[in-house]
Structures are given as C-alpha cells and as structure tokens.
Design a protein around this motif. Structure first.
Motif, short mmCIF file in Angstrom:
data_model
loop_
_atom_site.label_atom_id
_atom_site.label_comp_id
_atom_site.label_asym_id
_atom_site.label_seq_id
_atom_site.Cartn_x
_atom_site.Cartn_y
_atom_site.Cartn_z
N GLY A 1 10.46 74.96 27.09
CA GLY A 1 9.04 75.23 27.31
C GLY A 1 8.63 76.69 27.26
O GLY A 1 7.46 77.00 27.41
N ALA A 2 9.56 77.60 27.04
CA ALA A 2 9.23 79.04 26.95
C ALA A 2 8.48 79.31 25.65
O ALA A 2 8.64 78.60 24.66
CB ALA A 2 10.51 79.87 27.00
N VAL A 3 7.63 80.34 25.65
CA VAL A 3 6.92 80.73 24.43
C VAL A 3 7.92 81.31 23.44
O VAL A 3 8.73 82.17 23.79
CB VAL A 3 5.82 81.77 24.76
CG1 VAL A 3 5.17 82.27 23.49
CG2 VAL A 3 4.78 81.15 25.68
N VAL A 4 7.89 80.84 22.20
CA VAL A 4 8.82 81.28 21.16
C VAL A 4 8.15 82.36 20.32
O VAL A 4 7.07 82.16 19.79
CB VAL A 4 9.24 80.10 20.26
CG1 VAL A 4 10.13 80.58 19.13
CG2 VAL A 4 9.94 79.03 21.08
N THR A 5 8.79 83.52 20.24
CA THR A 5 8.25 84.62 19.44
C THR A 5 8.96 84.76 18.10
O THR A 5 8.43 85.39 17.19
CB THR A 5 8.34 85.95 20.20
OG1 THR A 5 9.71 86.21 20.52
CG2 THR A 5 7.52 85.91 21.47
N ALA A 6 10.16 84.19 17.97
CA ALA A 6 10.90 84.25 16.72
C ALA A 6 11.94 83.15 16.70
O ALA A 6 12.33 82.63 17.75
CB ALA A 6 11.58 85.61 16.56
#
Length: 112
Positions: free
Chosen positions: A83-88
């Motif tokens: 559920g963490a925001v994915v930046t790459a």
C-alpha cells in the motif's frame, strides 16, 4: 566529497535558494547523505528518482537534474503488496521488478 557529489550539492542549494530558502536555514548533511544520493543516481540508471523535502520544499532529484516537485503525490499508484506510494519500478534481473521505495515485488508495467 567527490566531483559528482559536489555538483549535486551545489544544484540542490541553488534550487533551494530559488525557492527562497536561505543557506543558513538547513544543513544538507543532516537532511540526507549527499554521497549516498550521488551513488544511487550514478548506479541506479535513468529510472531512479528521489523525492526529498528540505525545509518545506519538496525536491525531485534524478540523474537528469533537480526540480521542485509540484505534482500531486496521490496521483502515484500504490504498491499492491503493502500500500505504499510507488515512485519508481526497479528491474534488478530480467522479469523481476521491485517497487521503490518499499521494495515489494510488482508487475513491470505498474507505472505505465
């Protein structure tokens, strides 16, 4: 510090100054490790981007340069595992992809 690290630090300081943050308002060495960031950008490839907030200014740091991050972070996808925001999405070996910054295994097309 090495030449790439020195250049990175100068670019970050100049970007913060353009945003009105005085040099005496922060100490970069306490905010992050400039040498580690330079190594990450140097070895991580073109897909690596690091978003870091310094004295209220969100910076997006990539191999191509440094920008003030103005995009809505909620527009980024969430990791299907944690559920963490994915930046790459980082490809370590063929057919194996990890979400950044959480490190969970994900599909290679998650950000497309």
């Amino acid at each position: 510090m090495t030449a790439p690290t020195d250049s990175l630090v100068v670019d970050i300081v100049r970007t913060l100054e353009k945003e009105g943050v005085p040099r005496d308002a922060y100490q970069l060495g306490r905010e992050f490790d400039p040498e580690a960031l330079a190594r990450l950008l140097d070895t991580g490839g073109d897909a690596v981007e690091v978003c870091h907030e310094i004295h209220g200014v969100a910076l997006l740091v990539t191999k191509q340069g440094i920008w003030v991050a103005e995009e809505d972070r909620s527009a980024r996808p969430e990791c299907p595992q944690c559920g963490a925001v994915v930046t790459a999405v980082v490809q370590l070996v063929p057919e194996y992809y990890n979400a950044y910054p959480c490190g969970c295994w994900v599909r290679g097309d998650l950000l497309e």
